[in-house]
Design a protein around this motif. Structure first.
Motif, PDB file in Angstrom:
ATOM      1  N   CYS A 246       0.808  -1.224   0.000  1.00 34.59           N
ATOM      2  CA  CYS A 246       0.000   0.000   0.000  1.00 34.59           C
ATOM      3  C   CYS A 246       0.840   1.271   0.000  1.00 34.59           C
ATOM      4  CB  CYS A 246      -0.940   0.003   1.204  1.00 34.59           C
ATOM      5  SG  CYS A 246      -2.156  -1.304   1.148  1.00 34.59           S
TER       6      CYS A 246
ATOM      7  N   LEU B 126       2.862   2.491   2.254  1.00 34.38           N
ATOM      8  CA  LEU B 126       2.688   3.207   3.515  1.00 34.38           C
ATOM      9  C   LEU B 126       3.973   3.154   4.325  1.00 34.38           C
ATOM     10  CD1 LEU B 126      -0.801   1.741   4.499  1.00 34.38           C
ATOM     11  CD2 LEU B 126      -0.341   3.992   3.552  1.00 34.38           C
TER      12      LEU B 126
ATOM     13  N   TYR C 273       4.164   4.426   7.864  1.00 35.90           N
ATOM     14  CA  TYR C 273       3.227   3.902   8.869  1.00 35.90           C
ATOM     15  C   TYR C 273       3.957   3.046   9.895  1.00 35.90           C
ATOM     16  CZ  TYR C 273      -0.690   1.532  11.029  1.00 35.90           C
ATOM     17  OH  TYR C 273      -1.571   1.043  11.946  1.00 35.90           O
TER      18      TYR C 273
ATOM     19  N   PHE D  87      -9.521   2.162  13.048  1.00 32.92           N
ATOM     20  CA  PHE D  87     -10.163   2.676  11.842  1.00 32.92           C
ATOM     21  C   PHE D  87     -10.306   4.191  11.861  1.00 32.92           C
ATOM     22  CE2 PHE D  87     -11.401  -1.795  11.317  1.00 32.92           C
ATOM     23  CZ  PHE D  87     -10.827  -1.968  10.066  1.00 32.92           C
TER      24      PHE D  87
ATOM     25  N   GLU E 157      -8.039   6.155  13.158  1.00 33.37           N
ATOM     26  CA  GLU E 157      -6.694   6.591  12.761  1.00 33.37           C
ATOM     27  C   GLU E 157      -6.496   6.413  11.254  1.00 33.37           C
ATOM     28  OE1 GLU E 157      -4.015   8.092  14.544  1.00 33.37           O
ATOM     29  OE2 GLU E 157      -5.741   8.439  15.843  1.00 33.37           O
ATOM     30  N   LEU E 158      -6.930   5.266  10.725  1.00 32.41           N
ATOM     31  CA  LEU E 158      -6.791   5.012   9.289  1.00 32.41           C
ATOM     32  C   LEU E 158      -7.644   5.966   8.457  1.00 32.41           C
ATOM     33  CD1 LEU E 158      -6.709   1.108   9.220  1.00 32.41           C
ATOM     34  CD2 LEU E 158      -4.817   2.664   8.718  1.00 32.41           C
ATOM     35  N   SER E 159      -8.707   6.500   9.037  1.00 32.57           N
ATOM     36  CA  SER E 159      -9.562   7.434   8.301  1.00 32.57           C
ATOM     37  C   SER E 159      -8.843   8.736   7.976  1.00 32.57           C
ATOM     38  CB  SER E 159     -10.855   7.710   9.071  1.00 32.57           C
ATOM     39  OG  SER E 159     -10.597   8.507  10.205  1.00 32.57           O
TER      40      SER E 159
ATOM     41  N   SER F   3      -6.040   8.717   6.520  1.00 34.95           N
ATOM     42  CA  SER F   3      -5.229   8.370   5.343  1.00 34.95           C
ATOM     43  C   SER F   3      -5.802   9.013   4.087  1.00 34.95           C
ATOM     44  CB  SER F   3      -5.218   6.846   5.153  1.00 34.95           C
ATOM     45  OG  SER F   3      -4.699   6.205   6.276  1.00 34.95           O
TER      46      SER F   3
ATOM     47  N   THR G 271      -5.595   5.276  -0.165  1.00 34.16           N
ATOM     48  CA  THR G 271      -5.274   4.291   0.861  1.00 34.16           C
ATOM     49  C   THR G 271      -6.547   3.703   1.458  1.00 34.16           C
ATOM     50  OG1 THR G 271      -3.167   5.362   1.369  1.00 34.16           O
ATOM     51  CG2 THR G 271      -4.107   3.941   3.070  1.00 34.16           C
ATOM     52  N   LYS G 272      -7.551   4.536   1.696  1.00 39.63           N
ATOM     53  CA  LYS G 272      -8.817   4.046   2.237  1.00 39.63           C
ATOM     54  C   LYS G 272      -9.450   3.035   1.282  1.00 39.63           C
ATOM     55  CE  LYS G 272      -9.760   8.422   4.472  1.00 39.63           C
ATOM     56  NZ  LYS G 272     -10.625   9.594   4.447  1.00 39.63           N
TER      57      LYS G 272
ATOM     58  N   ILE H 298      -7.601  -0.243   1.476  1.00 40.32           N
ATOM     59  CA  ILE H 298      -7.957  -0.970   2.691  1.00 40.32           C
ATOM     60  C   ILE H 298      -9.305  -1.662   2.514  1.00 40.32           C
ATOM     61  CG2 ILE H 298      -8.584  -0.723   5.130  1.00 40.32           C
ATOM     62  CD1 ILE H 298      -6.437   1.572   5.215  1.00 40.32           C
TER      63      ILE H 298
ATOM     64  N   PHE I 122     -14.627   5.838   6.678  1.00 41.23           N
ATOM     65  CA  PHE I 122     -13.687   6.323   5.666  1.00 41.23           C
ATOM     66  C   PHE I 122     -14.304   7.331   4.695  1.00 41.23           C
ATOM     67  CE2 PHE I 122     -10.555   2.470   5.554  1.00 41.23           C
ATOM     68  CZ  PHE I 122     -10.188   2.740   6.851  1.00 41.23           C
TER      69      PHE I 122
END
Length: 96
Positions: free
Chosen positions: A6, A8, A11, A23, A25-27, A29, A33-34, A37, A66
């Protein structure tokens, strides 16, 4: 491997028991990237060709977190399903 696939490289994995935190935290991105995922998660939940209500709710919740709308999620899901079909066909072609 996932971080590399990905792209990243910045990361850093942190251990947490709270999936909502992960999730959220990943939001933060990028949109790309979303989507990656979501595609990977769909690949996992669709691997057994079954998509139960618990899995569907999970994917929908992640997509909402996301900012992925239902139409876009549907397109990503169709792509994963088509990809899985092509892989299965390839395996059949090789084995026959």
């Amino acid at each position: 491997t996932y971080v590399h696939e990905c792209q990243l490289s910045c990361y850093a994995l942190k251990h947490t028991e709270n999936i909502d935190y992960v999730f959220n935290e990943l939001s933060k991105s990028s949109r790309r990237t979303k989507k990656l995922i979501i595609i990977e998660l769909l690949g996992i939940v669709l691997a057994d060709s079954e998509y139960n209500e618990l899995e569907k709710t999970f994917i929908e919740n992640v997509s909402t977190t996301f900012g992925i709308n239902p139409y876009e999620l549907s397109r990503l899901q169709r792509w994963v399903e088509n990809f899985n079909d092509i892989v299965e066909q390839g395996i059949d072609l090789i084995n026959k």
